[in-house]
Scaffold this motif. Sequence first.
Motif, mmCIF file in Angstrom:
data_model
loop_
_atom_site.group_PDB
_atom_site.id
_atom_site.type_symbol
_atom_site.label_atom_id
_atom_site.label_comp_id
_atom_site.label_asym_id
_atom_site.label_seq_id
_atom_site.Cartn_x
_atom_site.Cartn_y
_atom_site.Cartn_z
ATOM 1 N N ASP A 1 0.812 -1.223 0.000
ATOM 2 C CA ASP A 1 0.000 0.000 0.000
ATOM 3 C C ASP A 1 0.842 1.269 0.000
ATOM 4 N N GLU A 2 2.072 1.160 -0.458
ATOM 5 C CA GLU A 2 2.920 2.335 -0.593
ATOM 6 C C GLU A 2 2.716 2.945 -1.973
ATOM 7 N N VAL A 3 2.693 4.271 -2.037
ATOM 8 C CA VAL A 3 2.519 4.970 -3.309
ATOM 9 C C VAL A 3 3.822 4.913 -4.102
ATOM 10 N N GLU A 4 3.744 4.404 -5.314
ATOM 11 C CA GLU A 4 4.922 4.307 -6.164
ATOM 12 C C GLU A 4 4.918 5.351 -7.275
ATOM 13 N N GLY A 5 3.782 6.010 -7.458
ATOM 14 C CA GLY A 5 3.703 7.037 -8.480
ATOM 15 C C GLY A 5 2.272 7.342 -8.845
ATOM 16 N N PHE A 6 2.124 8.159 -9.872
ATOM 17 C CA PHE A 6 0.805 8.562 -10.350
ATOM 18 C C PHE A 6 0.767 8.397 -11.868
ATOM 19 N N ASN A 7 -0.333 7.898 -12.371
ATOM 20 C CA ASN A 7 -0.524 7.785 -13.810
ATOM 21 C C ASN A 7 -1.072 9.120 -14.310
ATOM 22 N N ASP A 8 -0.402 9.712 -15.298
ATOM 23 C CA ASP A 8 -0.834 11.030 -15.779
ATOM 24 C C ASP A 8 -1.682 10.972 -17.033
ATOM 25 N N ARG A 9 -2.022 9.744 -17.502
ATOM 26 C CA ARG A 9 -2.936 9.633 -18.635
ATOM 27 C C ARG A 9 -4.369 9.942 -18.172
ATOM 28 N N ARG A 10 -5.200 10.352 -19.105
ATOM 29 C CA ARG A 10 -6.604 10.622 -18.749
ATOM 30 C C ARG A 10 -7.364 9.294 -18.814
ATOM 31 N N LEU A 11 -7.211 8.484 -17.766
ATOM 32 C CA LEU A 11 -7.778 7.144 -17.751
ATOM 33 C C LEU A 11 -9.301 7.149 -17.787
ATOM 34 N N ILE A 12 -9.911 8.204 -17.327
ATOM 35 C CA ILE A 12 -11.377 8.262 -17.284
ATOM 36 C C ILE A 12 -11.966 8.519 -18.673
ATOM 37 N N GLY A 13 -11.120 8.856 -19.633
ATOM 38 C CA GLY A 13 -11.609 9.203 -20.960
ATOM 39 C C GLY A 13 -11.873 7.991 -21.841
ATOM 40 N N ALA A 14 -12.457 8.244 -22.981
ATOM 41 C CA ALA A 14 -12.734 7.194 -23.967
ATOM 42 C C ALA A 14 -11.503 6.976 -24.843
ATOM 43 N N THR A 15 -11.270 5.736 -25.207
ATOM 44 C CA THR A 15 -10.195 5.430 -26.151
ATOM 45 C C THR A 15 -10.680 5.700 -27.574
ATOM 46 N N GLU A 16 -9.777 5.579 -28.524
ATOM 47 C CA GLU A 16 -10.149 5.718 -29.924
ATOM 48 C C GLU A 16 -10.513 4.378 -30.546
ATOM 49 N N LEU A 17 -10.589 3.328 -29.731
ATOM 50 C CA LEU A 17 -10.968 2.001 -30.204
ATOM 51 C C LEU A 17 -12.482 1.846 -30.203
ATOM 52 N N THR A 18 -13.014 1.259 -31.260
ATOM 53 C CA THR A 18 -14.447 0.966 -31.259
ATOM 54 C C THR A 18 -14.718 -0.196 -30.307
ATOM 55 N N LEU A 19 -15.957 -0.350 -29.922
ATOM 56 C CA LEU A 19 -16.323 -1.444 -29.034
ATOM 57 C C LEU A 19 -15.989 -2.793 -29.663
ATOM 58 N N LYS A 20 -16.264 -2.930 -30.939
ATOM 59 C CA LYS A 20 -15.964 -4.187 -31.624
ATOM 60 C C LYS A 20 -14.468 -4.461 -31.635
#
Length: 240
Positions: free
Chosen positions: A118-137
């Motif tokens: 449970d130690e913090v090793e870093g932070f992800n700076d990508r916008r993970l909450i966003g939509a990808t450019e991949l279609t569902l299929k």
Amino acid sequence: MKLFKADLHIHSCLSPCADLDMTPRGIIEMSLQKGLDIIAVSDHNSAENVGAVIRAAQNRNLTVLPGLEVSSREEVHCLAFFNTLQQALDLQDIIYKALKGTNRPDIFGDQVIANECDEVEGFNDRRLIGATELTLKEIVNQVHRLGGLSIASHIDRPSYSIISQLGFIPDDLHLDALEITDCTKGRELPINEKFTLVSFSDAHTPDEIGRAATFFWLQKPCVNDIRLALKNESGRRVGE
């Protein structure tokens, strides 16, 4: 066959919408308290905390499956589960190439990368909450190519679900199952009876873990057996 209680939709502190108390150890302890046998870490568009949760579960009576919750170009959320961490990381590589934007912690929340202590090793700076450019299929096909299971997330919700975004399930979309949050709503949705319905917690806080779960009759707690259970094959099946 043995009966396993599974919650395969749990977010860790890597998901910006999840509580910071959703640490690897915290997830394991609460899952055991809730009597779960199988869980999956399914963070938004990333598997960076999966390894830590797997290590935190070592020598505990709990199986952790590697997973992700991927957001498609259509803003449909879809769960992906694998037998190995490497398979999940391979999908993560594909997702990262199709994910644009930078996280704004002040708006979306922190994206904490933690270790098994449970130690913090870093932070992800990508916008993970966003939509990808991949279609569902494309997402479903990539998951299957890598040997995983693909389950449409919370299809009975008014946003970020395949029903809310598309209004139907395309005939050429080969999902393995559909997740619903309210079992009473399944009969009201425009879905084909061929799909198996499952229910998981979509936990973002510790107390939400296990609030919904699905029982599987399996020989082993693994993706291959769950795949058979979703098809009601080889003695594996869903339900008590």
